[in-house]
Enzyme design. Structure first.
Site, short mmCIF file in Angstrom:
data_model
loop_
_atom_site.label_atom_id
_atom_site.label_comp_id
_atom_site.label_asym_id
_atom_site.label_seq_id
_atom_site.Cartn_x
_atom_site.Cartn_y
_atom_site.Cartn_z
N LYS A 134 63.12 54.23 -114.50
CA LYS A 134 63.10 55.35 -115.36
C LYS A 134 63.50 55.08 -116.91
CE LYS A 134 65.97 58.84 -115.80
NZ LYS A 134 66.97 59.83 -115.44
N ASP A 152 61.95 61.85 -113.94
CA ASP A 152 63.39 62.45 -114.09
C ASP A 152 63.49 63.70 -113.04
OD1 ASP A 152 62.46 64.49 -115.63
OD2 ASP A 152 64.29 64.48 -116.92
#
Ligand code: SF4
Length: 222
Positions: A134, A152
């Site tokens: 991420k 997310d």
């Protein structure tokens, strides 16, 4: 009963391939300010900000980095102070010992393996301590070297509610989204979902009555 309801709702809104373009268009019109909320002036500050943003708010990170970036300007600066001093400087962001350890490790690797520069390739970025997929995706996208889609908590929730994925694992969600979202939208797509998730499609109580994509969403309550 519930399954039938979901099936009916999906049938009503149509296949995701046909919905993705109008969804992006409507989100973009509703959230023209949907950009990264972290403040940074260069690649190093971007990397540090994203590393610090785990489990805290962007507002807190910005408050901390305002002073931090005056004091630490190069990777070497993070290694020049005693670890306890760096920990104290990061304290308000939470899990500060681990963040300080990761930051020092990352800076060391930047110096030793990347000439003190932040790399652009995901494969290189994920080798830095504390940098997962991420974080690497956020850093790459902000630098115009998008190679994937940031997933997310907001992106996960909205992708599920919009019927863009049935998965729960971020890696599988990213794979589904990469097949669905046009490549030129990979960078802005997560920002649109994040802002819509904060303002309208809130985790506990989505405000479907105020949602610009309610006619395209199988989870709409109105
Ligand atoms: S219609 Fe409701 S569930 Fe669907 S995206 Fe909008 S707020 Fe979220």
């Amino acid at each position: 009963m519930h399954r039938t309801y979901i099936h009916e709702a999906k049938k009503k809104v149509g296949p995701k391939r046909e919905r993705i373009a109008p969804v992006i268009e409507r989100f973009a019109a509703a959230h023209p300010d949907a950009v990264i909320a972290l403040r940074f002036r260069n690649d190093l500050e971007l990397l540090v900000s994203v590393l610090l943003s785990a489990q805290t708010t962007d507002v807190t990170v910005n408050r901390v980095t305002e002073r931090l970036f005056q004091k630490y300007r190069r990777p070497e600066d993070y290694l020049a102070v005693p670890p306890e001093e760096l920990e104290a400087d990061l304290r308000p962001t939470g899990t500060f010992r681990q963040k300080a350890r990761n930051l020092r490790g990352a800076m060391k690797m930047l110096i030793e393996e990347f000439d003190g520069q932040v790399p652009t390739q995901l494969d290189d970025l994920v080798r830095l301590p504390g940098v997962g997929r991420k974080t690497a995706n956020v850093v790459a996208a902000e630098r115009g070297a998008t190679q994937g889609i940031v997933v997310d908590t907001h992106v996960r929730r909205l992708s599920q509610r919009l019927g863009f994925t049935r998965h729960d694992d971020p890696v599988k969600i990213e794979r589904d989204l990469m097949r669905l979202v046009p490549r030129e939208d990979w960078a802005r797509f997560p920002h649109l979902l994040i802002w819509h998730g904060r303002r309208v499609c809130i985790a506990r109580s989505p405000r479907c009555e105020d949602c610009v994509v309610r006619a395209l969403c199988p989870s709409s309550r109105v």
